[in-house]
Design an enzyme around this catalytic site. Structure first.
Site, PDB file in Angstrom:
ATOM      1  N   ASP A 290      13.309  40.322 -57.652  1.00  0.00           N
ATOM      2  CA  ASP A 290      14.690  40.127 -58.076  1.00  0.00           C
ATOM      3  C   ASP A 290      15.596  40.017 -56.836  1.00  0.00           C
ATOM      4  O   ASP A 290      15.294  39.275 -55.905  1.00  0.00           O
ATOM      5  CB  ASP A 290      15.101  41.259 -59.021  1.00  0.00           C
ATOM      6  CG  ASP A 290      16.436  41.029 -59.725  1.00  0.00           C
ATOM      7  OD1 ASP A 290      16.471  40.289 -60.713  1.00  0.00           O
ATOM      8  OD2 ASP A 290      17.447  41.579 -59.257  1.00  0.00           O
ATOM      9  N   TRP A 291      16.720  40.754 -56.793  1.00  0.00           N
ATOM     10  CA  TRP A 291      17.615  40.706 -55.635  1.00  0.00           C
ATOM     11  C   TRP A 291      16.927  41.160 -54.355  1.00  0.00           C
ATOM     12  O   TRP A 291      17.348  40.804 -53.256  1.00  0.00           O
ATOM     13  CB  TRP A 291      18.862  41.540 -55.882  1.00  0.00           C
ATOM     14  CG  TRP A 291      20.029  40.727 -56.338  1.00  0.00           C
ATOM     15  CD1 TRP A 291      20.439  40.491 -57.618  1.00  0.00           C
ATOM     16  CD2 TRP A 291      20.962  40.021 -55.500  1.00  0.00           C
ATOM     17  NE1 TRP A 291      21.552  39.687 -57.641  1.00  0.00           N
ATOM     18  CE2 TRP A 291      21.901  39.385 -56.352  1.00  0.00           C
ATOM     19  CE3 TRP A 291      21.102  39.864 -54.124  1.00  0.00           C
ATOM     20  CZ2 TRP A 291      22.949  38.604 -55.863  1.00  0.00           C
ATOM     21  CZ3 TRP A 291      22.145  39.085 -53.638  1.00  0.00           C
ATOM     22  CH2 TRP A 291      23.060  38.463 -54.507  1.00  0.00           C
TER      23      TRP A 291
ATOM     24  N   TRP B  39      22.856  36.043 -68.891  1.00  0.00           N
ATOM     25  CA  TRP B  39      22.799  37.378 -68.298  1.00  0.00           C
ATOM     26  C   TRP B  39      24.029  37.628 -67.418  1.00  0.00           C
ATOM     27  O   TRP B  39      24.657  38.681 -67.498  1.00  0.00           O
ATOM     28  CB  TRP B  39      21.511  37.529 -67.501  1.00  0.00           C
ATOM     29  CG  TRP B  39      21.485  38.627 -66.478  1.00  0.00           C
ATOM     30  CD1 TRP B  39      21.211  38.501 -65.167  1.00  0.00           C
ATOM     31  CD2 TRP B  39      21.733  40.026 -66.691  1.00  0.00           C
ATOM     32  NE1 TRP B  39      21.271  39.713 -64.531  1.00  0.00           N
ATOM     33  CE2 TRP B  39      21.593  40.678 -65.444  1.00  0.00           C
ATOM     34  CE3 TRP B  39      22.067  40.793 -67.808  1.00  0.00           C
ATOM     35  CZ2 TRP B  39      21.769  42.041 -65.279  1.00  0.00           C
ATOM     36  CZ3 TRP B  39      22.249  42.167 -67.646  1.00  0.00           C
ATOM     37  CH2 TRP B  39      22.098  42.782 -66.402  1.00  0.00           C
TER      38      TRP B  39
ATOM     39  N   ASP C 141       8.529  37.458 -68.255  1.00  0.00           N
ATOM     40  CA  ASP C 141       9.901  37.357 -67.762  1.00  0.00           C
ATOM     41  C   ASP C 141      10.484  36.012 -68.201  1.00  0.00           C
ATOM     42  O   ASP C 141       9.978  34.956 -67.818  1.00  0.00           O
ATOM     43  CB  ASP C 141       9.885  37.446 -66.235  1.00  0.00           C
ATOM     44  CG  ASP C 141      11.269  37.438 -65.605  1.00  0.00           C
ATOM     45  OD1 ASP C 141      12.244  37.083 -66.285  1.00  0.00           O
ATOM     46  OD2 ASP C 141      11.366  37.785 -64.409  1.00  0.00           O
TER      47      ASP C 141
ATOM     48  N   HIS D  42      10.186  41.275 -66.427  1.00  0.00           N
ATOM     49  CA  HIS D  42      10.891  41.003 -65.175  1.00  0.00           C
ATOM     50  C   HIS D  42      10.687  42.130 -64.171  1.00  0.00           C
ATOM     51  O   HIS D  42      10.460  41.879 -62.984  1.00  0.00           O
ATOM     52  CB  HIS D  42      12.380  40.818 -65.464  1.00  0.00           C
ATOM     53  CG  HIS D  42      13.206  40.616 -64.240  1.00  0.00           C
ATOM     54  ND1 HIS D  42      13.089  39.494 -63.442  1.00  0.00           N
ATOM     55  CD2 HIS D  42      14.159  41.394 -63.650  1.00  0.00           C
ATOM     56  CE1 HIS D  42      13.940  39.580 -62.426  1.00  0.00           C
ATOM     57  NE2 HIS D  42      14.596  40.724 -62.525  1.00  0.00           N
TER      58      HIS D  42
END
Length: 301
Positions: free
Chosen positions: A124-125, A166, A252, A281
């Site tokens: 992710d980030w 999202w 995901d 995810h």
């Protein structure tokens, strides 16, 4: 001057399966006065360091199933909490958050700890930021291996409708139900684990970062971070000399197989990924077999 909130320590009492040493720093250049937390376990002089970078709206608790496996190999594990998340201080205004603010914090922390022989572990980030780190001066020599999961590089490309939904939801929901959101794609979480994801946020005032982070993803060519994302894409495709292990949570809906297969083709020398069919995810929640497979692929350490 940034006004930040600090989550009371008692909120982190009795976290399930997360009894790792925690260290703090509050004098990083450019971040003076902001207390930043990290898990820092294993020998300080270990031959290898696993640098585990979480995404949003999670925190280093996400790595609790992978950290023991990395430690078994004799390595040091450093898992920082991004500002706004976990045990780290939480700037109170959404305007305090930016791509560069968080990227530079990670650079400053790695330099302060003088981390070398790094295995970069991202999702992710953690990937949006972490995959740009080799462009920092000298970092291409610090980072030797990559474990990459359900992430991407923010080059300014337009995202799909799932991501936009999202982003809009996060921005319009001041009191994001963090634990419930993570549990939605991770149905095997226990109530105690869900509560651990909620622990950093006593109330909605602590959630400015969780709210605004999706809006910071470089999804347009002129957004902050897109330029360095494009440079990073060139690095990984043309100059990356290290070993890579990729794992994909196939369930995901946003950063699942199609997105990760594109990233696999981009990363020079990336082998066929490990696919977790029911993995969502937050695929680190299936993390023990991923960590063991990665270490085996790297030759046992």
């Amino acid at each position: 001057m940034i006004t930040a909130l600090r989550t009371p320590e008692e909120r982190f009492a009795n976290l399930p399966d997360f009894d790792f040493p925690v260290a703090y720093v509050d004098d990083l250049p450019g971040y003076e006065g902001l207390r930043i937390a990290r898990v820092d376990a294993g020998p300080v002089d270990a031959d290898r360091v696993f640098l585990c970078l979480h995404g949003e709206p999670s925190w280093s608790f996400l790595y609790r199933k992978m950290i023991p496996v990395f430690l078994e190999s004799g390595a040091r594990v450093v898992a920082p909490d991004l500002l706004g998340f976990g045990r780290s201080d939480k700037p109170a205004q959404q305007s305090d958050y930016s791509f560069t603010f968080h990227r530079n914090y990670l650079i400053a922390l790695v330099e302060r700890l003088d981390l070398k022989h790094v295995t970069l572990v991202v999702q992710d980030w953690g990937g949006l930021l972490g995959l740009t780190l080799p462009l920092a001066p000298g970092f291409d020599e610090r980072i030797e291996r990559l474990i990459v999961m359900n992430t991407g590089i923010g080059t300014g490309a337009s995202p799909g409708p799932g991501f936009m939904a999202w982003k809009n939801y996060a921005l319009s929901t001041p009191d994001l139900p963090i634990g419930a959101l993570i549990a939605r794609g991770t149905p095997h979480l226990t109530p105690a684990e869900i509560a651990a994801y909620d622990a950093p946020y006593p109330d909605a005032s602590y959630k400015a970062g969780a709210q605004v982070f999706p809006a910071l993803v470089p999804v347009e060519p002129d957004m902050e971070g897109a330029d360095i994302g494009r440079e990073a894409a060139k690095f990984w495709s043309e100059r990356w000399p290290g070993k890579t292990f990729m794992a994909i949570g196939a369930a995901d809906p946003v950063l699942g197989p199609p997105a990760m297969e594109r990233l696999q083709k981009l990363i020079r020398g990336c082998p066929e990924p490990m696919v977790i069919p029911d993995g969502g995810h937050f695929v680190q929640e299936w993390g023990e077999p991923i960590a063991r497979a990665a270490i085996a692929a790297f030759g046992g350490k």
